[in-house]
Design a protein around this motif. Structure first.
Motif, PDB file in Angstrom:
ATOM      1  N   PRO A   6      25.174  25.289 -33.181  1.00  0.00           N
ATOM      2  CA  PRO A   6      25.193  26.137 -34.381  1.00  0.00           C
ATOM      3  C   PRO A   6      24.804  25.359 -35.643  1.00  0.00           C
ATOM      4  N   ASP A   7      25.153  24.065 -35.679  1.00  0.00           N
ATOM      5  CA  ASP A   7      24.766  23.234 -36.822  1.00  0.00           C
ATOM      6  C   ASP A   7      23.242  23.102 -36.897  1.00  0.00           C
ATOM      7  N   ALA A   8      22.600  22.942 -35.734  1.00  0.00           N
ATOM      8  CA  ALA A   8      21.138  22.842 -35.707  1.00  0.00           C
ATOM      9  C   ALA A   8      20.507  24.147 -36.170  1.00  0.00           C
ATOM     10  N   VAL A   9      21.041  25.274 -35.701  1.00  0.00           N
ATOM     11  CA  VAL A   9      20.520  26.586 -36.091  1.00  0.00           C
ATOM     12  C   VAL A   9      20.648  26.769 -37.601  1.00  0.00           C
ATOM     13  N   ALA A  10      21.791  26.408 -38.143  1.00  0.00           N
ATOM     14  CA  ALA A  10      22.023  26.546 -39.585  1.00  0.00           C
ATOM     15  C   ALA A  10      21.075  25.647 -40.373  1.00  0.00           C
ATOM     16  N   TRP A  11      20.918  24.401 -39.952  1.00  0.00           N
ATOM     17  CA  TRP A  11      20.035  23.476 -40.657  1.00  0.00           C
ATOM     18  C   TRP A  11      18.598  23.966 -40.596  1.00  0.00           C
ATOM     19  N   ALA A  16      13.802  26.132 -42.972  1.00  0.00           N
ATOM     20  CA  ALA A  16      12.778  27.182 -42.953  1.00  0.00           C
ATOM     21  C   ALA A  16      12.688  27.856 -44.318  1.00  0.00           C
ATOM     22  N   ALA A  17      13.823  28.172 -44.905  1.00  0.00           N
ATOM     23  CA  ALA A  17      13.829  28.800 -46.228  1.00  0.00           C
ATOM     24  C   ALA A  17      13.216  27.874 -47.273  1.00  0.00           C
ATOM     25  N   LEU A  18      13.515  26.607 -47.164  1.00  0.00           N
ATOM     26  CA  LEU A  18      13.010  25.623 -48.117  1.00  0.00           C
ATOM     27  C   LEU A  18      11.490  25.506 -48.065  1.00  0.00           C
ATOM     28  N   ILE A  19      10.912  25.617 -46.868  1.00  0.00           N
ATOM     29  CA  ILE A  19       9.458  25.485 -46.742  1.00  0.00           C
ATOM     30  C   ILE A  19       8.746  26.836 -46.726  1.00  0.00           C
ATOM     31  N   GLY A  20       9.505  27.916 -46.874  1.00  0.00           N
ATOM     32  CA  GLY A  20       8.910  29.240 -46.951  1.00  0.00           C
ATOM     33  C   GLY A  20       8.454  29.805 -45.622  1.00  0.00           C
ATOM     34  N   ALA A  21       9.165  29.470 -44.571  1.00  0.00           N
ATOM     35  CA  ALA A  21       8.830  29.966 -43.232  1.00  0.00           C
ATOM     36  C   ALA A  21       9.995  30.773 -42.679  1.00  0.00           C
ATOM     37  N   PRO A  22       9.721  31.681 -41.751  1.00  0.00           N
ATOM     38  CA  PRO A  22      10.838  32.398 -41.121  1.00  0.00           C
ATOM     39  C   PRO A  22      11.631  31.449 -40.224  1.00  0.00           C
ATOM     40  N   PRO A  24      13.479  30.127 -37.003  1.00  0.00           N
ATOM     41  CA  PRO A  24      13.237  30.384 -35.586  1.00  0.00           C
ATOM     42  C   PRO A  24      14.435  31.061 -34.935  1.00  0.00           C
ATOM     43  N   SER A  25      14.141  31.879 -33.931  1.00  0.00           N
ATOM     44  CA  SER A  25      15.215  32.498 -33.150  1.00  0.00           C
ATOM     45  C   SER A  25      15.794  31.454 -32.195  1.00  0.00           C
ATOM     46  N   ILE A  26      16.931  31.770 -31.620  1.00  0.00           N
ATOM     47  CA  ILE A  26      17.529  30.875 -30.619  1.00  0.00           C
ATOM     48  C   ILE A  26      16.538  30.660 -29.475  1.00  0.00           C
ATOM     49  N   GLY A  27      15.878  31.722 -29.031  1.00  0.00           N
ATOM     50  CA  GLY A  27      14.896  31.603 -27.954  1.00  0.00           C
ATOM     51  C   GLY A  27      13.741  30.690 -28.323  1.00  0.00           C
ATOM     52  N   GLU A  28      13.274  30.799 -29.563  1.00  0.00           N
ATOM     53  CA  GLU A  28      12.187  29.921 -30.017  1.00  0.00           C
ATOM     54  C   GLU A  28      12.649  28.471 -30.073  1.00  0.00           C
ATOM     55  N   ILE A  29      13.861  28.259 -30.537  1.00  0.00           N
ATOM     56  CA  ILE A  29      14.398  26.895 -30.578  1.00  0.00           C
ATOM     57  C   ILE A  29      14.479  26.329 -29.166  1.00  0.00           C
ATOM     58  N   GLU A  30      15.001  27.117 -28.233  1.00  0.00           N
ATOM     59  CA  GLU A  30      15.113  26.647 -26.851  1.00  0.00           C
ATOM     60  C   GLU A  30      13.737  26.322 -26.259  1.00  0.00           C
ATOM     61  N   THR A  31      12.740  27.160 -26.532  1.00  0.00           N
ATOM     62  CA  THR A  31      11.393  26.908 -26.021  1.00  0.00           C
ATOM     63  C   THR A  31      10.825  25.622 -26.615  1.00  0.00           C
TER      64      THR A  31
END
Length: 75
Positions: A6-11, A16-22, A24-31
Motif C-alpha cells: 500500500p505504501d508503494a501504491v500511495a507513493w 504520478a500526480a506530480l508528473i501529471g500522469a494518471p 497506475p492500477s494495481i494490475g498495471e503495477i503488478e504487470t
C-alpha cells in the motif's frame, strides 16, 4: 489479493500526480513488476527499471512488453 505494498501504491499515486500522469492500477503495477522481474532474471537487476522505461518510451503496453521480454529469457 495483491502483494503490492500500500505504501508503494500511495507513493506512485503521489509521483504520478506530480508528473501529471494518471496513477497506475494495481494490475498495471503488478504487470510492470513482472516485466522488471523478467528483465532482472534474464539479464541483470540493472536491466529491470530500464526495461520498464524503454517500454514506456516506445509506447508499448506493459503486458505486451512483458510478453516480449519473456521471449528473450533463455530458460
Amino acid at each position: 489479493m495483491s502483494d503490492v505494498s500500500p505504501d508503494a501504491v500511495a507513493w506512485l499515486g503521489r509521483f504520478a500526480a506530480l508528473i501529471g500522469a494518471p496513477a497506475p492500477s494495481i494490475g498495471e503495477i503488478e504487470t510492470l513488476l513482472n516485466l522488471a522481474g523478467s528483465a532482472a532474471h534474464a539479464s541483470h537487476r540493472q536491466a529491470a527499471p530500464v526495461a520498464c522505461w524503454l517500454a514506456a518510451r516506445a509506447g508499448v503496453d506493459p503486458a505486451e512488453a512483458l510478453e516480449r521480454a519473456r521471449s528473450l529469457d533463455p530458460r
